[in-house]
Design a protein around this motif. Structure first.
Motif, PDB file in Angstrom:
ATOM      1  N   VAL A  73      37.606  43.148  42.239  1.00  0.00           N
ATOM      2  CA  VAL A  73      37.458  41.743  41.886  1.00  0.00           C
ATOM      3  C   VAL A  73      38.265  41.469  40.626  1.00  0.00           C
ATOM      4  O   VAL A  73      38.130  42.178  39.629  1.00  0.00           O
ATOM      5  CB  VAL A  73      35.968  41.387  41.656  1.00  0.00           C
ATOM      6  N   VAL A  74      39.096  40.430  40.672  1.00  0.00           N
ATOM      7  CA  VAL A  74      39.903  40.042  39.520  1.00  0.00           C
ATOM      8  C   VAL A  74      38.968  39.462  38.459  1.00  0.00           C
ATOM      9  O   VAL A  74      38.206  38.533  38.727  1.00  0.00           O
ATOM     10  CB  VAL A  74      40.978  39.000  39.919  1.00  0.00           C
ATOM     11  N   THR A  75      39.021  40.014  37.250  1.00  0.00           N
ATOM     12  CA  THR A  75      38.166  39.533  36.158  1.00  0.00           C
ATOM     13  C   THR A  75      38.941  38.780  35.087  1.00  0.00           C
ATOM     14  O   THR A  75      38.351  38.072  34.289  1.00  0.00           O
ATOM     15  CB  THR A  75      37.387  40.699  35.512  1.00  0.00           C
ATOM     16  N   HIS A 109      37.673  47.485  39.812  1.00  0.00           N
ATOM     17  CA  HIS A 109      37.999  48.079  41.109  1.00  0.00           C
ATOM     18  C   HIS A 109      37.096  49.241  41.491  1.00  0.00           C
ATOM     19  O   HIS A 109      36.470  49.882  40.641  1.00  0.00           O
ATOM     20  CB  HIS A 109      39.465  48.521  41.150  1.00  0.00           C
ATOM     21  N   GLU A 110      37.049  49.485  42.797  1.00  0.00           N
ATOM     22  CA  GLU A 110      36.340  50.643  43.332  1.00  0.00           C
ATOM     23  C   GLU A 110      37.181  51.887  43.042  1.00  0.00           C
ATOM     24  O   GLU A 110      38.306  51.777  42.547  1.00  0.00           O
ATOM     25  CB  GLU A 110      36.143  50.464  44.841  1.00  0.00           C
ATOM     26  N   VAL A 116      40.902  34.619  38.856  1.00  0.00           N
ATOM     27  CA  VAL A 116      39.632  35.206  38.427  1.00  0.00           C
ATOM     28  C   VAL A 116      38.573  34.929  39.495  1.00  0.00           C
ATOM     29  O   VAL A 116      38.444  33.828  39.991  1.00  0.00           O
ATOM     30  CB  VAL A 116      39.193  34.637  37.058  1.00  0.00           C
ATOM     31  N   GLY A 117      37.845  35.983  39.855  1.00  0.00           N
ATOM     32  CA  GLY A 117      36.785  35.883  40.853  1.00  0.00           C
ATOM     33  C   GLY A 117      37.221  36.287  42.255  1.00  0.00           C
ATOM     34  O   GLY A 117      36.388  36.518  43.121  1.00  0.00           O
ATOM     35  N   ASP A 118      38.532  36.372  42.500  1.00  0.00           N
ATOM     36  CA  ASP A 118      39.035  36.781  43.817  1.00  0.00           C
ATOM     37  C   ASP A 118      38.703  38.239  44.087  1.00  0.00           C
ATOM     38  O   ASP A 118      38.880  39.093  43.223  1.00  0.00           O
ATOM     39  CB  ASP A 118      40.562  36.633  43.906  1.00  0.00           C
ATOM     40  N   ARG A 119      38.248  38.510  45.313  1.00  0.00           N
ATOM     41  CA  ARG A 119      38.116  39.906  45.765  1.00  0.00           C
ATOM     42  C   ARG A 119      39.436  40.216  46.457  1.00  0.00           C
ATOM     43  O   ARG A 119      39.853  39.509  47.358  1.00  0.00           O
ATOM     44  CB  ARG A 119      36.939  40.061  46.712  1.00  0.00           C
ATOM     45  N   VAL A 120      40.100  41.287  45.987  1.00  0.00           N
ATOM     46  CA  VAL A 120      41.462  41.573  46.442  1.00  0.00           C
ATOM     47  C   VAL A 120      41.650  43.029  46.850  1.00  0.00           C
ATOM     48  O   VAL A 120      40.897  43.908  46.453  1.00  0.00           O
ATOM     49  CB  VAL A 120      42.499  41.238  45.338  1.00  0.00           C
ATOM     50  N   GLN A 121      42.693  43.233  47.645  1.00  0.00           N
ATOM     51  CA  GLN A 121      43.247  44.556  47.895  1.00  0.00           C
ATOM     52  C   GLN A 121      44.547  44.565  47.122  1.00  0.00           C
ATOM     53  O   GLN A 121      45.238  43.542  47.053  1.00  0.00           O
ATOM     54  CB  GLN A 121      43.519  44.777  49.369  1.00  0.00           C
ATOM     55  N   PHE A 122      44.900  45.703  46.539  1.00  0.00           N
ATOM     56  CA  PHE A 122      46.138  45.758  45.774  1.00  0.00           C
ATOM     57  C   PHE A 122      46.786  47.126  45.909  1.00  0.00           C
ATOM     58  O   PHE A 122      46.121  48.127  46.144  1.00  0.00           O
ATOM     59  CB  PHE A 122      45.897  45.407  44.294  1.00  0.00           C
ATOM     60  N   ARG A 154      46.651  41.022  47.570  1.00  0.00           N
ATOM     61  CA  ARG A 154      46.322  40.109  48.664  1.00  0.00           C
ATOM     62  C   ARG A 154      44.805  39.959  48.733  1.00  0.00           C
ATOM     63  O   ARG A 154      44.063  40.875  48.345  1.00  0.00           O
ATOM     64  CB  ARG A 154      46.886  40.632  49.973  1.00  0.00           C
ATOM     65  N   PRO A 155      44.346  38.819  49.250  1.00  0.00           N
ATOM     66  CA  PRO A 155      42.886  38.612  49.370  1.00  0.00           C
ATOM     67  C   PRO A 155      42.288  39.654  50.322  1.00  0.00           C
ATOM     68  O   PRO A 155      42.930  40.045  51.283  1.00  0.00           O
ATOM     69  CB  PRO A 155      42.753  37.217  49.947  1.00  0.00           C
TER      70      PRO A 155
END
Length: 127
Positions: A62-64, A77-78, A104-110, A125-126
């Motif tokens: 999650v972007v903080t 991140h996990e 901020v608040g987006d759950r992402v893969q990176f 990306r989301p």
């Protein structure tokens, strides 16, 4: 006069002892003392060496925070097993294009490239 002679004799003995070499015999190592090999075993470990070859991986989190001026995105991140990182919150360098995609608040893969202990997000990306 006797006191003076005794004082001079004592002073002479004290001064002569000062000029003697100290006992410089090396101390024997303590055979019972444990040897800590863990602190030096990973000294050249590529996961922590700043000169290590780049590694790549991908993560989910999650972007903080987003700092466009600094070119950085902070993600909670996990774990990222490909680069040996546990779950944590950290700031990553990112290109302006990547920074624009993060909110901020987006759950992402990176995707990221890791050099030493620093990472740079190469794609986001989301999830």
């Amino acid at each position: 006069m006797t006191r003076t002679l005794i004082a001079l004799a004592g002073l002479t003995m004290a001064l002569s002892a000062c000029g003697q070499p100290a006992d410089t015999a090396p101390a024997e190592p303590n055979a019972a003392a444990p040897v800590d090999t863990a602190s030096t075993a990973g000294a050249a470990d590529t996961a922590t060496s700043p000169d290590a070859a780049p590694r790549s991986g991908s993560g989910v989190g999650v972007v903080t925070a987003v700092d466009a001026a600094a070119g950085a995105v902070t993600i909670d991140h996990e774990a990222i097993p490909a680069v040996g990182w546990p779950a944590m919150t950290m700031s990553f360098k990112a290109s302006p294009a990547v920074v624009q995609q993060a909110a901020v608040g987006d759950r992402v893969q990176f995707d990221l490239e890791v050099q030493g202990n620093a990472g740079e997000i190469t794609a986001i990306r989301p999830e």
